[in-house]
Scaffold this motif. Structure first.
Motif, PDB file in Angstrom:
ATOM      1  N   MET A 174     -17.310  75.011 -30.843  1.00 53.61           N
ATOM      2  CA  MET A 174     -18.566  74.837 -31.575  1.00 53.61           C
ATOM      3  C   MET A 174     -18.314  73.822 -32.684  1.00 53.61           C
ATOM      4  O   MET A 174     -17.496  74.062 -33.571  1.00 53.61           O
ATOM      5  CB  MET A 174     -19.028  76.141 -32.196  1.00 53.61           C
ATOM      6  N   ASP A 175     -19.043  72.700 -32.665  1.00 49.17           N
ATOM      7  CA  ASP A 175     -18.754  71.673 -33.653  1.00 49.17           C
ATOM      8  C   ASP A 175     -19.939  70.743 -33.821  1.00 49.17           C
ATOM      9  O   ASP A 175     -21.052  71.070 -33.416  1.00 49.17           O
ATOM     10  CB  ASP A 175     -17.487  70.906 -33.269  1.00 49.17           C
ATOM     11  N   THR A 247     -23.438  72.548 -32.595  1.00 48.16           N
ATOM     12  CA  THR A 247     -24.270  73.481 -33.354  1.00 48.16           C
ATOM     13  C   THR A 247     -24.487  73.010 -34.784  1.00 48.16           C
ATOM     14  O   THR A 247     -25.277  73.613 -35.515  1.00 48.16           O
ATOM     15  CB  THR A 247     -23.614  74.882 -33.395  1.00 48.16           C
ATOM     16  N   GLU A 248     -23.806  71.964 -35.181  1.00 47.00           N
ATOM     17  CA  GLU A 248     -23.852  71.478 -36.551  1.00 47.00           C
ATOM     18  C   GLU A 248     -24.691  70.205 -36.628  1.00 47.00           C
ATOM     19  O   GLU A 248     -24.445  69.239 -35.889  1.00 47.00           O
ATOM     20  CB  GLU A 248     -22.436  71.197 -37.057  1.00 47.00           C
ATOM     21  N   TRP A 261     -25.418  78.273 -33.940  1.00 51.49           N
ATOM     22  CA  TRP A 261     -24.070  78.775 -33.652  1.00 51.49           C
ATOM     23  C   TRP A 261     -24.152  80.073 -32.850  1.00 51.49           C
ATOM     24  O   TRP A 261     -23.449  80.242 -31.849  1.00 51.49           O
ATOM     25  CB  TRP A 261     -23.299  78.999 -34.948  1.00 51.49           C
ATOM     26  N   ILE A 276     -13.518  81.338 -28.654  1.00 47.84           N
ATOM     27  CA  ILE A 276     -14.336  80.371 -29.378  1.00 47.84           C
ATOM     28  C   ILE A 276     -13.492  79.801 -30.501  1.00 47.84           C
ATOM     29  O   ILE A 276     -12.815  80.547 -31.221  1.00 47.84           O
ATOM     30  CB  ILE A 276     -15.602  81.023 -29.972  1.00 47.84           C
ATOM     31  N   ASN A 277     -13.511  78.483 -30.651  1.00 49.67           N
ATOM     32  CA  ASN A 277     -12.975  77.864 -31.860  1.00 49.67           C
ATOM     33  C   ASN A 277     -14.126  77.228 -32.603  1.00 49.67           C
ATOM     34  O   ASN A 277     -14.914  76.469 -32.037  1.00 49.67           O
ATOM     35  CB  ASN A 277     -11.929  76.796 -31.553  1.00 49.67           C
ATOM     36  N   THR A 278     -14.218  77.547 -33.873  1.00 42.93           N
ATOM     37  CA  THR A 278     -15.230  76.889 -34.698  1.00 42.93           C
ATOM     38  C   THR A 278     -14.596  76.426 -35.999  1.00 42.93           C
ATOM     39  O   THR A 278     -14.036  77.223 -36.743  1.00 42.93           O
ATOM     40  CB  THR A 278     -16.438  77.806 -34.952  1.00 42.93           C
ATOM     41  N   VAL A 320     -11.523  80.883 -36.362  1.00 40.94           N
ATOM     42  CA  VAL A 320     -12.392  80.188 -37.311  1.00 40.94           C
ATOM     43  C   VAL A 320     -11.564  79.554 -38.424  1.00 40.94           C
ATOM     44  O   VAL A 320     -10.608  80.160 -38.927  1.00 40.94           O
ATOM     45  CB  VAL A 320     -13.409  81.174 -37.935  1.00 40.94           C
ATOM     46  N   SER A 396     -10.069  72.644 -40.666  1.00 41.76           N
ATOM     47  CA  SER A 396     -10.722  72.249 -39.421  1.00 41.76           C
ATOM     48  C   SER A 396      -9.709  72.022 -38.316  1.00 41.76           C
ATOM     49  O   SER A 396     -10.053  72.127 -37.126  1.00 41.76           O
ATOM     50  CB  SER A 396     -11.526  70.961 -39.626  1.00 41.76           C
TER      51      SER A 396
END
Length: 538
Positions: A174-175, A247-248, A261, A276-278, A320, A396
């Motif tokens: 998710m980025d 999602t950003e 998200w 999931i990696n966010t 996260v 990040s």
């Protein structure tokens, strides 16, 4: 007469040089092994599956077909005719001149060449019967280049040596944007292996996830897991599969991004994603009326944190970034990293020391530890949208570095639940017994996490458990209940047997102190069955 002899010799040389030869081309790997073994009906008929089950015959890598893309490429090589193939030996039978066949050795997917005419094998690796163990247990050797420090810091390189590179694990990222991931060289391996799955831009409602070029943050984040540039850069899970979700919205900061998200997490769940990696966080917004406070960072307030907790409840392991507010007045881990159910990752530098920007545990996070663990985020190496290797600061990047490492770990203990995997990661960390608000439980050792899992959870062990691995002096073999005794043989990488003996459930130790440092193949034989293991001697 002399001229005639010379002409005959020249003719003989010409015939020899152009004569058609037969050879077996042994290949380095197969495609989609884990997914094929998980779904055997895709590679075998039901009748075959039933027969194997009836006689307790294991379906293994030998049942997976030869990589068809390799065969197709061999057919394009100069002077080469593909005659046959064998999945059991992962080889292709070819015909061509000696020179044309030897030229195949330069192909990256060719492991060795075995001419039918054995006198021609002097120019290639000699084939031994023991090479079958190399084919079944192919050694993974990466030159990590720039990423060596950030990979070795969490000890995922030892998992890679054992062929645990994330294969079979699916990660949703998710980025904010993934420009050029579909074309740039750093992700060629990912695309060639069919591991770059589709994605979706929840901000613009666009199925072309690469069209949004407003930010390349996601490209850089993905590189720390999936990037691969030969001898220069290796991500921590180069063989995992990836969905990419935007999602950003980088043009503004609005709580709708939390909803994007959660919507993406729901999509990930429906797709059967494992992780999931966010590398995103939500604290304050353009409209200050929407702002959260540090006191809200308890996992119970923000929409995105509550959504992340549900994702974990649904069986997804969520990793996260802790956030980059350590040196600001905010200071504490932000959402969704504040959820007690996710694994939030802070940052250290190349020496393993805390970096000041990494968000810290705060007073709202009562009864649970934040951050959970740390990885390198100070001057971490990433690949940008122009395929350049650069350095960036931020949690990040510590998050995907560790997320990919955990994917490789999970491949090694596939029967572990997502919450068990998180616990093993925490237990393996450098300050597990004395956590703090800066490093949490510390820097994980993912090889140690695997050993903790196998030594403490009998359900996760294979039929035989060979430990410790890596080994220094004594190798122990734990037996299943139904086996009392087994023959043990150890081979080096060129197929030479260097040890043989007998072990039993009562006497299960093998002294390997005299072995040189390196990788060896251990074969356990009992009744009419044998098992093969790769061991690393320190």
């Amino acid at each position: 007469m002399f001229r005639l002899i010379c002409m005959l010799l020249l003719l003989q040389f010409t015939i020899t040089a152009t004569a058609q030869q037969d050879a077996w081309i042994y290949l380095t790997d197969k495609a989609n092994v884990a997914s094929s073994l998980a779904n055997p009906i895709s590679i075998l008929t039901q009748k075959a599956i039933d027969r194997k089950a009836q006689f307790n015959i294991v379906i293994d890598e030998r049942d997976v077909p030869v990589n068809e893309s390799y065969i197709a490429d061999l057919k394009t090589q100069t002077g080469i005719t593909v005659m046959a193939k064998s999945k059991w030996f992962n080889t292709v039978h070819v015909r061509g001149t000696e020179a044309d066949i030897n030229a195949l050795d330069a192909l990256t997917y060719v492991d060795s060449i075995d001419f039918a005419d054995k006198s021609l094998n002097s120019g290639s690796r000699e084939f031994h019967e023991q090479d079958k163990y190399d084919n079944f247990e192919q050694q993974v050797v990466f030159n990590y280049g720039n990423t060596q420090n950030q990979v070795q810091m969490i000890n995922v390189d030892n998992l890679h040596v054992d062929d645990y590179t994330g294969e079979g694990i699916t990660i949703a990222v998710m980025d904010s944007g993934f420009p050029n991931v579909n074309t740039m060289g750093a992700f060629q391996r990912l695309r060639d292996n069919g591991d770059l799955l589709n994605g979706y831009d929840f901000v613009t409602r666009n199925t072309d996830v690469y069209a949004n070029t407003a930010s390349s943050h996601g490209t850089r984040v993905l590189s720390d897991m999936a990037g691969f540039i030969q001898d220069q850069f290796v991500g921590t899970a180069p063989d995992a599969s990836y969905y990419l979700f935007i999602t950003e919205d980088v043009s503004s900061e609005n709580p709708v991004e939390e909803s994007y998200w959660v919507e993406a997490a729901e999509r990930a769940d429906s797709l059967g994603v494992d992780m999931i990696n966010t590398s995103l966080g939500y604290r304050v917004f353009d409209n200050s009326n929407y702002n959260y406070t540090p006191a809200d960072m308890n996992g119970q307030v923000t929409f995105v944190s509550k959504g992340a907790s549900v994702a974990v409840e649904k069986g997804i392991l969520v990793v996260v970034s802790a956030g980059n507010s350590g040196a600001s007045s905010w200071q504490t881990v932000g959402s969704p990293g504040d959820s007690p159910d996710v694994l939030s990752v802070g940052a250290v530098n190349a020496d393993g020391n805390y970096v000041s920007f990494s968000s810290q545990g705060g007073p709202a996070q009562v009864g649970y530890q934040k951050p959970d663990v740390v990885a390198r985020g100070g001057a971490a190496y990433v690949i940008d949208q122009n395929n350049n290797i650069i350095q960036n600061n931020g949690t990040s990047f510590s998050s995907p570095i560790l997320c990919g490492g955990i994917a490789s770990l999970w491949q090694a203990i596939p029967d572990a639940s997502h919450t068990e995997v998180m616990d093993y990661v925490r237990q393996s960390a450098s300050q597990f017994s004395t956590p703090d608000d800066f490093l949490g439980y510390g820097i994980p050792d993912l090889e140690l996490a695997k050993n903790i899992a196998l030594s403490t959870n009998e359900r996760l062990r294979p039929e035989f458990y060979v430990y410790p691995n890596p080994v220094k002096d004594e190798l122990k073999i734990q037996f299943p209940n139904e086996v009392i005794e087994a023959e043990v043989e150890i081979y080096n990488q060129v197929g030479q047997r260097i040890f043989s003996g007998t072990v039993s459930s009562d006497y299960n130790t093998v002294n390997v102190s005299q072995l040189s440092t390196g990788i060896f193949i251990l074969v356990l034989s009992f009744e009419a069955t044998s098992k093969t293991y790769k061991i690393l001697k320190d």
